[in-house]
Design an enzyme around this catalytic site. Sequence first.
Site, PDB file in Angstrom:
ATOM      1  N   ARG A  87      47.370  54.808  84.846  1.00  0.00           N
ATOM      2  CA  ARG A  87      47.740  56.159  85.238  1.00  0.00           C
ATOM      3  C   ARG A  87      47.012  57.137  84.327  1.00  0.00           C
ATOM      4  O   ARG A  87      47.058  56.996  83.105  1.00  0.00           O
ATOM      5  CB  ARG A  87      49.250  56.359  85.106  1.00  0.00           C
ATOM      6  N   TYR A 135      51.852  68.022  81.657  1.00  0.00           N
ATOM      7  CA  TYR A 135      52.722  66.858  81.830  1.00  0.00           C
ATOM      8  C   TYR A 135      52.046  65.569  81.371  1.00  0.00           C
ATOM      9  O   TYR A 135      50.906  65.288  81.726  1.00  0.00           O
ATOM     10  CB  TYR A 135      53.144  66.707  83.299  1.00  0.00           C
ATOM     11  N   ASP A 170      50.061  61.099  88.526  1.00  0.00           N
ATOM     12  CA  ASP A 170      51.397  61.616  88.792  1.00  0.00           C
ATOM     13  C   ASP A 170      51.363  63.139  88.820  1.00  0.00           C
ATOM     14  O   ASP A 170      51.036  63.774  87.817  1.00  0.00           O
ATOM     15  CB  ASP A 170      52.365  61.128  87.700  1.00  0.00           C
ATOM     16  N   HIS A 210      54.102  64.934  89.621  1.00  0.00           N
ATOM     17  CA  HIS A 210      55.431  65.290  89.117  1.00  0.00           C
ATOM     18  C   HIS A 210      56.045  66.463  89.880  1.00  0.00           C
ATOM     19  O   HIS A 210      56.611  67.388  89.286  1.00  0.00           O
ATOM     20  CB  HIS A 210      55.382  65.588  87.605  1.00  0.00           C
ATOM     21  N   GLU A 216      51.332  60.133  92.947  1.00  0.00           N
ATOM     22  CA  GLU A 216      52.780  59.991  92.815  1.00  0.00           C
ATOM     23  C   GLU A 216      53.474  61.346  92.832  1.00  0.00           C
ATOM     24  O   GLU A 216      53.009  62.301  92.205  1.00  0.00           O
ATOM     25  CB  GLU A 216      53.099  59.273  91.496  1.00  0.00           C
ATOM     26  N   GLU A 222      61.042  58.178  92.204  1.00  0.00           N
ATOM     27  CA  GLU A 222      61.514  58.109  90.817  1.00  0.00           C
ATOM     28  C   GLU A 222      62.859  58.814  90.645  1.00  0.00           C
ATOM     29  O   GLU A 222      63.698  58.370  89.858  1.00  0.00           O
ATOM     30  CB  GLU A 222      60.459  58.741  89.911  1.00  0.00           C
ATOM     31  N   ARG A 235      59.354  54.091  94.188  1.00  0.00           N
ATOM     32  CA  ARG A 235      59.317  54.263  92.737  1.00  0.00           C
ATOM     33  C   ARG A 235      60.696  54.218  92.079  1.00  0.00           C
ATOM     34  O   ARG A 235      60.820  54.506  90.886  1.00  0.00           O
ATOM     35  CB  ARG A 235      58.640  55.599  92.413  1.00  0.00           C
ATOM     36  N   GLU A 287      55.341  49.766  86.592  1.00  0.00           N
ATOM     37  CA  GLU A 287      54.971  50.743  85.562  1.00  0.00           C
ATOM     38  C   GLU A 287      55.348  50.218  84.179  1.00  0.00           C
ATOM     39  O   GLU A 287      56.396  49.599  84.007  1.00  0.00           O
ATOM     40  CB  GLU A 287      55.688  52.078  85.808  1.00  0.00           C
ATOM     41  N   TRP A 297      59.655  70.492  87.178  1.00  0.00           N
ATOM     42  CA  TRP A 297      59.054  69.736  86.090  1.00  0.00           C
ATOM     43  C   TRP A 297      58.881  68.271  86.489  1.00  0.00           C
ATOM     44  O   TRP A 297      57.899  67.662  86.239  1.00  0.00           O
ATOM     45  CB  TRP A 297      59.930  69.798  84.821  1.00  0.00           C
TER      46      TRP A 297
END
Length: 405
Positions: free
Chosen positions: A147, A159, A213, A215, A239, A265, A286, A342, A405
């Site tokens: 990643r 991030y 990612d 996010h 992601e 996630e 995820r 991950e 975030w």
Amino acid sequence: MNIVSAEVVVCSPGRNFVTLLVTTDDGLVGVGDATLNGRELAVASYLQDHIAPLLVGRDAQAIEGTWQYFYRGAYWRRGPVTMAAIAAVDVALWDIKAQAAGMPLYQLLGGRSRETIRAYGHAHGRDIAELADSVRERKEQGFDAVRVQVGIPGNDPGYGISGTPGKPRYEPAIAGPRPTEERWDAGSYLRFIPKVFENIRQEFGDELDLLHDVHHRLTPIEAARLGKSLEPYHPFWLEDVTVAENQQSMRTVREHTTVPLAMGETYNSLVDYLQLIPEQLIDYVRSAVTHSGGVTGLRRILDFAAVYQIRSAAHGPTDISPIGLAASLHIDVSHHAFGIQEYMQHEETVFDVFDVGYSFDRGAFQPGERAGLGVVFDQSAAAKHPYKQAYLPVNRLRDGTVHDW
């Protein structure tokens, strides 16, 4: 085999973890991970004040019945706090059952579906040169999937970026009475990320799988634009390209790009996927064992995903304790729908508290052959690392508007 005690321990060996210890009248101790990053004490209270008293006296072997009792019986279903608490109970009971059977948990889940568990590592840098150094380190560790996160001009600090060169950012939650704040500008991000992928591909070639990612920070059409711009560099996935709550927005992204998409996630139940999976709007699930109802909850999600050829990619950075990671590995090695795991290395002090049976070598895991989950929790060592108040950052746009975030 009845439960005689259920104890909740909050400790901070480098970061905060919430651990549930369930003891039976046979003397077996099962462990579960209930960590919810930045909201740990909410889950600890849910467990200690509402669930632990109801566990004592229950049959430790009745995993499905106990899961349904705490999921349906509470009336207030789902949500990250509830499902993290249920996950801790579920994992602890599976740990006990496998210990009683004298075999590693994955054997109770059907045995091996594969020889090894492929993992992806985390690479980051404040600029492209520093990111390339980090990618090189991950390759030297044996990872063939990485990643990549990089500082974006105008978005400081960014991030997934450590403030210290060469030091992995083990924990984005920062200890202190208030969250830190970051700044975000989608325009500069969208202009810069294709240059990042171009540089990394030029240096490391096409064989290294690259993941990224977002996010949740882009609108659907911005996410579609990103996917389309990165197609020449064939990412392994993008992601969380947009906010997870609006599942139908993923249709817009899917219509405009062939880059594989990963999401989940922040999801904590099968219900969260009822649109994404049947419409095949994502390619990877995820969700973490720790946040989606444990072994029982995550296996239900993966069984559903497998029907649509969607694969697993369990959340596994340092906000998942070694208990949660171990549970993921037992599912990874046994479930047909496994895709990739991950992995972000915990600080060494974590292993003073958690004695693990799993192993990692050259980009791949083995779950280990210890009976049960394979993780022993040292309460005396945990007592040396008391809880520290910590928060995840808050993100704002350049004009000060609070952003995802």
